[in-house]
Motif scaffolding. Structure first.
Motif, PDB file in Angstrom:
ATOM      1  N   ARG A  12      -1.362   7.113   3.154  1.00  0.00           N
ATOM      2  CA  ARG A  12      -0.985   5.704   3.088  1.00  0.00           C
ATOM      3  C   ARG A  12      -0.789   5.095   4.483  1.00  0.00           C
ATOM      4  O   ARG A  12      -0.238   4.001   4.612  1.00  0.00           O
ATOM      5  CB  ARG A  12       0.299   5.540   2.265  1.00  0.00           C
ATOM      6  CG  ARG A  12       0.132   5.879   0.794  1.00  0.00           C
ATOM      7  CD  ARG A  12       1.424   5.692   0.007  1.00  0.00           C
ATOM      8  NE  ARG A  12       1.860   4.309   0.000  1.00  0.00           N
ATOM      9  CZ  ARG A  12       1.409   3.373  -0.840  1.00  0.00           C
ATOM     10  NH1 ARG A  12       0.475   3.677  -1.728  1.00  0.00           N
ATOM     11  NH2 ARG A  12       1.872   2.136  -0.790  1.00  0.00           N
ATOM     12  N   ILE A  35      -1.829   1.582   5.088  1.00  0.00           N
ATOM     13  CA  ILE A  35      -0.951   0.551   4.510  1.00  0.00           C
ATOM     14  C   ILE A  35       0.323   0.418   5.331  1.00  0.00           C
ATOM     15  O   ILE A  35       0.768  -0.683   5.654  1.00  0.00           O
ATOM     16  CB  ILE A  35      -0.615   0.883   3.044  1.00  0.00           C
ATOM     17  CG1 ILE A  35      -1.890   0.898   2.195  1.00  0.00           C
ATOM     18  CG2 ILE A  35       0.415  -0.097   2.479  1.00  0.00           C
ATOM     19  CD1 ILE A  35      -1.657   1.350   0.766  1.00  0.00           C
ATOM     20  N   GLN A  59      -0.134  -5.691   6.344  1.00  0.00           N
ATOM     21  CA  GLN A  59      -0.308  -4.945   5.100  1.00  0.00           C
ATOM     22  C   GLN A  59       0.961  -4.874   4.247  1.00  0.00           C
ATOM     23  O   GLN A  59       1.008  -4.143   3.264  1.00  0.00           O
ATOM     24  CB  GLN A  59      -0.774  -3.518   5.411  1.00  0.00           C
ATOM     25  CG  GLN A  59      -2.092  -3.442   6.163  1.00  0.00           C
ATOM     26  CD  GLN A  59      -3.249  -3.993   5.349  1.00  0.00           C
ATOM     27  OE1 GLN A  59      -3.410  -3.673   4.179  1.00  0.00           O
ATOM     28  NE2 GLN A  59      -4.039  -4.857   5.970  1.00  0.00           N
ATOM     29  N   ILE A  60       1.993  -5.627   4.605  1.00  0.00           N
ATOM     30  CA  ILE A  60       3.271  -5.549   3.887  1.00  0.00           C
ATOM     31  C   ILE A  60       3.113  -6.091   2.466  1.00  0.00           C
ATOM     32  O   ILE A  60       2.578  -7.188   2.256  1.00  0.00           O
ATOM     33  CB  ILE A  60       4.367  -6.336   4.629  1.00  0.00           C
ATOM     34  CG1 ILE A  60       4.688  -5.658   5.952  1.00  0.00           C
ATOM     35  CG2 ILE A  60       5.626  -6.436   3.778  1.00  0.00           C
ATOM     36  CD1 ILE A  60       5.700  -6.408   6.790  1.00  0.00           C
ATOM     37  N   ASN A  61       3.587  -5.317   1.506  1.00  0.00           N
ATOM     38  CA  ASN A  61       3.556  -5.727   0.096  1.00  0.00           C
ATOM     39  C   ASN A  61       4.985  -6.067  -0.332  1.00  0.00           C
ATOM     40  O   ASN A  61       5.800  -5.183  -0.552  1.00  0.00           O
ATOM     41  CB  ASN A  61       2.993  -4.600  -0.767  1.00  0.00           C
ATOM     42  CG  ASN A  61       2.879  -4.998  -2.233  1.00  0.00           C
ATOM     43  OD1 ASN A  61       3.229  -6.111  -2.619  1.00  0.00           O
ATOM     44  ND2 ASN A  61       2.381  -4.080  -3.050  1.00  0.00           N
ATOM     45  N   TYR A  62       5.269  -7.343  -0.456  1.00  0.00           N
ATOM     46  CA  TYR A  62       6.633  -7.770  -0.787  1.00  0.00           C
ATOM     47  C   TYR A  62       7.015  -7.430  -2.229  1.00  0.00           C
ATOM     48  O   TYR A  62       8.187  -7.480  -2.584  1.00  0.00           O
ATOM     49  CB  TYR A  62       6.786  -9.266  -0.516  1.00  0.00           C
ATOM     50  CG  TYR A  62       6.669  -9.609   0.949  1.00  0.00           C
ATOM     51  CD1 TYR A  62       7.747  -9.436   1.798  1.00  0.00           C
ATOM     52  CD2 TYR A  62       5.461 -10.062   1.485  1.00  0.00           C
ATOM     53  CE1 TYR A  62       7.640  -9.724   3.160  1.00  0.00           C
ATOM     54  CE2 TYR A  62       5.348 -10.352   2.841  1.00  0.00           C
ATOM     55  CZ  TYR A  62       6.441 -10.177   3.670  1.00  0.00           C
ATOM     56  OH  TYR A  62       6.331 -10.459   5.013  1.00  0.00           O
ATOM     57  N   HIS A  63       6.025  -7.076  -3.063  1.00  0.00           N
ATOM     58  CA  HIS A  63       6.338  -6.646  -4.429  1.00  0.00           C
ATOM     59  C   HIS A  63       7.059  -5.303  -4.446  1.00  0.00           C
ATOM     60  O   HIS A  63       7.612  -4.907  -5.477  1.00  0.00           O
ATOM     61  CB  HIS A  63       5.045  -6.538  -5.254  1.00  0.00           C
ATOM     62  CG  HIS A  63       4.523  -7.861  -5.723  1.00  0.00           C
ATOM     63  ND1 HIS A  63       3.403  -8.457  -5.198  1.00  0.00           N
ATOM     64  CD2 HIS A  63       4.995  -8.723  -6.654  1.00  0.00           C
ATOM     65  CE1 HIS A  63       3.179  -9.608  -5.786  1.00  0.00           C
ATOM     66  NE2 HIS A  63       4.142  -9.802  -6.685  1.00  0.00           N
ATOM     67  N   ASP A  64       7.045  -4.597  -3.297  1.00  0.00           N
ATOM     68  CA  ASP A  64       7.732  -3.308  -3.224  1.00  0.00           C
ATOM     69  C   ASP A  64       9.246  -3.473  -3.138  1.00  0.00           C
ATOM     70  O   ASP A  64       9.975  -2.477  -3.157  1.00  0.00           O
ATOM     71  CB  ASP A  64       7.250  -2.519  -2.002  1.00  0.00           C
ATOM     72  CG  ASP A  64       5.819  -2.024  -2.166  1.00  0.00           C
ATOM     73  OD1 ASP A  64       5.361  -1.960  -3.323  1.00  0.00           O
ATOM     74  OD2 ASP A  64       5.173  -1.716  -1.150  1.00  0.00           O
TER      75      ASP A  64
END
Length: 281
Positions: free
Chosen positions: A130, A133, A139-144
């Motif tokens: 990963r 990512i 590449q930050i996924n705020y859904h995390d």
């Protein structure tokens, strides 16, 4: 500009040794290292923002391996400065209690904010699947459900997870530092190894001889490729041989200026080994 980890580590170590040789107070040394690392990070940031990265591999290497080493030490030295400048006394029970409380707070932070996260397990397992990512910009996924600290960093120069590694590095350095301030015999939970495993092992040469050996191993990058801090390396030998070492930096400085051979113990080691070899001929 090509940013090489070994060169960065060498520059940091050179500055640490330079300040140590000046026999400063710990707080002053930490303050000067904070300024040095802050300037280093600002210079590298300017270059990164101006030139970017040649490819994905270099970008991942920078945010996974290079920047966290600088930022981690910056966080560490700034914390040491704060700890030392708020310590109530220089010795005694209050002094002991102060560092014990600091260590408890550090352990609490580790449990609450570091070790229970999935990313910590990813990092400790040396995984790379990963990396594209975690260690690439944008590449930050705020859904995390990331912590709010993500909004307090400069996302043009951080992937968020490089900051996490920096805090892991700083936490480990601070833990080692606290151990050097607390008598391990009075705090069994902080001893690196069981007393039963090394109770029959003792150092029977001089303190200076042991310090000379420690610095030789440190300078030759013989332990963990040179990534180990000199204080931590010294602590390991102190616990292993149950031998307290006083201010190793000052002792090393005196070795550098002493008359005759500056490596008297290492010279004698070589002679002893060669004589031992000759016995089998």
């Amino acid at each position: 500009m090509e940013i090489v980890l070994s060169k960065i580590l060498s520059e940091i170590r050179h500055q640490e040794d330079k300040l140590s040789s000046q026999m400063m107070q710990t707080a002053d040394e930490a303050y000067q290292m904070t300024l040095f690392l802050k300037e280093m990070l600002c210079t590298i940031k300017t270059n990164v923002l101006q030139d970017g990265f040649k490819d994905e591999h270099r970008e991942i290497d920078f945010f996974k391996n290079i920047k966290p080493q600088i930022l981690g030490k910056l966080i560490y030295y700034n914390k040491v400065f704060r700890i030392e400048t708020t310590c109530p006394v220089s010795n005694g029970k209050i002094h002991q209690s102060y560092y014990e409380n600091q260590l408890k707070a550090l352990k609490s932070e580790y449990k609450e904010s570091i070790c229970n996260e999935d990313f910590y397990r990813y990092y400790r397992a040396d995984r790379t699947d990963r990396d594209h990512i975690y260690f690439r910009l944008g590449q930050i996924n705020y859904h995390d459900g990331l912590k709010s600290g993500v909004f307090e960093i400069d996302l043009s120069f951080s992937t968020y997870f490089d900051n996490k590694i920096a805090h892991i590095i700083a936490n480990e350095l601070l833990y080692t530092y606290m151990l050097t301030k607390i008598n391990p015999e009075k705090n069994p939970d902080t001893i690196l190894m069981s007393g039963d495993t090394n109770k029959d092992i003792s150092w029977t040469n001089s303190q200076n001889a042991l310090i000379e050996l420690i610095y030789a191993l440190y300078a030759s990058n013989s332990i963990t490729y040179g990534k180990i801090n000199i204080r931590k390396l010294a602590l390991i030998f102190q616990v292993l041989f149950q031998t307290p070492l006083n201010d190793i930096h000052h002792s090393f400085h005196r070795m550098k200026t002493r008359a005759g051979s500056r490596t008297a113990f290492l010279d004698q080691l070589k002679i002893s080994l060669e004589e031992y070899m000759d016995k089998d001929l």
